[in-house]
Design an enzyme around this catalytic site. Sequence first.
Site: not given
Length: 292
Positions: A111, A258
């Site tokens: 992400d 992430h």
Amino acid sequence: MTRGSSTARAAGIVTLVVVGLLGSAYVLGRSLVPDQAPRHSTGVTTSADGPHYADQPSGGGPGAGPSNSASPAGTGPAEAGQDGSGRDSGGDNLFGAHATTGTPRLALTFDDGPDPRYTPQVLALLREYDVRATFCVVGENAQNHPELIQSIVDGGHTLCNHSWQHDVGLGARSADAIRSDLLRTNAAIRAAVPNAPIVWYRQPGGAWTYPVVSVARQLGMTPLHWSVDPSDWDLPGAGKITATVVSQAEPGSVVLLHDAGGNREGTVEALRRILPDLTARFELEALPTDPT
């Protein structure tokens, strides 16, 4: 009665009167002092040095939390726990968002990128282990780094819309505002890679609401949640990230990681350790571009 006994009796009476008056004065004084409630610990502590991310909204409810902006390399959104900690990955508040792959295969998702410092490192590791993944990209980062969007596609990975500025509160806005945000993000992605399929949407903070799910589906995107969250946004270190993913991964898992939004050195190092284990136990996949 002698004079002495009379004097003693009078002194005793005076003493009783004085004691009575003093007692009355004490009671009156106490009645004028406000009661003080006992102090109880609330169990709540605050810290100016707390985590910047909360991919769970502060307060825990869908749509809660401030609007945040995911910025390039090293400066991330002030997201209480970026896309992870403390959120329910399988509860009733997902409004139908997918939390598993629906197959025995496992999916790695990344992400908040792309990020010029960390995304290339992630792509290199995935290429080394011949793994395809899914990248949930933020619109303004896609606009700022179109070459990285191209690199993601060239590597055979799937793209996912993660809103324009990682707005955790997007789901609480009007349907028109949500639609504008998602369309703007898709436009930035397709400016880098024309005709790129974008069939997944991940709500920042996992703060799903009916309106954001409805709009995403109207735009042809399937809402995507997760089932394994090592809270790498909270910088727990590569060891803890690795241990969480390796111990919790199972067939069908969607793993949340992430590649942007802050210092992701721990995530990159954890990925270096995770990939040998996961590829030995599971078949890893990029989420399909035709999920319907």
